[in-house]
Design an enzyme around this catalytic site. Sequence first.
Site, PDB file in Angstrom:
ATOM      1  CG  PHE A  67      -1.792   1.195   1.295  1.00  0.00           C
ATOM      2  CD1 PHE A  67      -3.026   1.206   0.406  1.00  0.00           C
ATOM      3  CD2 PHE A  67      -1.635   2.461   1.862  1.00  0.00           C
ATOM      4  CE1 PHE A  67      -3.820   2.265   0.282  1.00  0.00           C
ATOM      5  CE2 PHE A  67      -2.467   3.413   1.823  1.00  0.00           C
ATOM      6  CZ  PHE A  67      -3.635   3.352   1.001  1.00  0.00           C
ATOM      7  CG  ASP A  79       5.647   3.596   1.549  1.00  0.00           C
ATOM      8  OD1 ASP A  79       5.694   4.162   2.780  1.00  0.00           O
ATOM      9  OD2 ASP A  79       4.516   3.560   1.089  1.00  0.00           O
ATOM     10  CE  LYS A 130      -0.093   5.642   7.709  1.00  0.00           C
ATOM     11  NZ  LYS A 130      -1.680   5.935   8.119  1.00  0.00           N
TER      12      LYS A 130
END
Length: 389
Positions: A128, A213, A242
């Site tokens: 993702f 990532d 995040k």
Amino acid sequence: MTDQVMPTYARLPVTFERGEGVWLWDTAGNRYFDAISGVAVCSLGHAHPAIAAAISRQAGQLLHTSNIYRIGLQQQLAAHLCRLSGLDNAFFCNSGAEANEAALKIARRYGHHRGIESPRVVVMDRSFHGRTLATLSASGNPRIQDGFEPLVQGFIRVPYNDLAAVAALDHPDIAAILVEPVQGEGGVRVPAGDYLAGLRRIADERGWLLMLDEVQTGMGRTGTWFAFQHAGILPDVMTLAKALANGVPIGACLARGVAGEMLSAGKHASTFGGNPLACSAALAVIDTLESEHWLERVAALGVRLLAGFKTRLAHHPAVVDIRGLGLMIGIELDTPCAGLVAEALARGYLINVTADTTVRLLPPFILNDQEETALLNDLSTLITEYTAR
Ligand SMILES: Cc1ncc(COP(=O)(O)O)c(C=O)c1O
């Protein structure tokens, strides 16, 4: 009240109004244990005094100028992130997807730089990387791609945690690999200990960039600043978002060597990216994590929570696997368990289910011993009762 927000989320029927540490309070005054930290964002908990002070100080001084001008706090943040990661420079944006867009643009420019007309990026099953067109095309989840065709071209997909599949690729147009060090949305999948080092070796042999990532794994979540530090390697590119500013929107794409030279003036930009407010929050996060030694605690707490869940649940016939790294913990069940989220909420716990069958926990780093025991006991009881039905 009519709801005119686009229905992009299947939202749970609760509205939070206040937070403190690991706790949230809804509009009716009920208290909840946030065991997902706003999905890996509020690692230092809610309403952290040092972060709140940094934001309010900066808001009273200067919120935003423009990337047309120098931004001192952005330079400071880049210096800290480079010091902590060993990479050379940073581009700032506002989210994980945007950070990955920057990485993908670096990969394309790098490919062209090497004379590849149509550069491709190797990506993984169940990955993702975000919801923009390029990042959903890179993601290994057909559900998030459905209805958005034509997808962005230029990706070659292989199974995750399978070095042989990557080594077997002999496509001449490959410019980079993009991979999560631990897959988050894909079900908290921790690859074999030699996976990242193996990818590094293959990338070096073939002249590909290794792009990690770390949007979910970065900023201490796995017990080191960045998850690649468990593997003793350095990526060429790393993306963050995040937890970088504990809830203030910010993303970053860091790079090293030739990868760090690809986005020259005029090649990429963001109006808000790295503005003084977001950078002040991120600097306060780094200062707090460092000066209060939170990473050691994350590593130790992660080991204890994993062991605690294994003791309480591993023997259970419905539990397929309990895995994790640091404070990224997955409890995989043998059936889809989305219903657990609402049941946990009714008992005052915020949890998440990902990849249909995996309960995902991303607790704040700051939970105390009493909160740790409550989390272990209450969630183990909930899972045991749920699966018994
Ligand atoms: C590994 C990873 N990359 C990228 C993203 C996308 O981040 P954002 O929602 O900030 O665009 C996420 C979000 O869950 C993620 O977990």
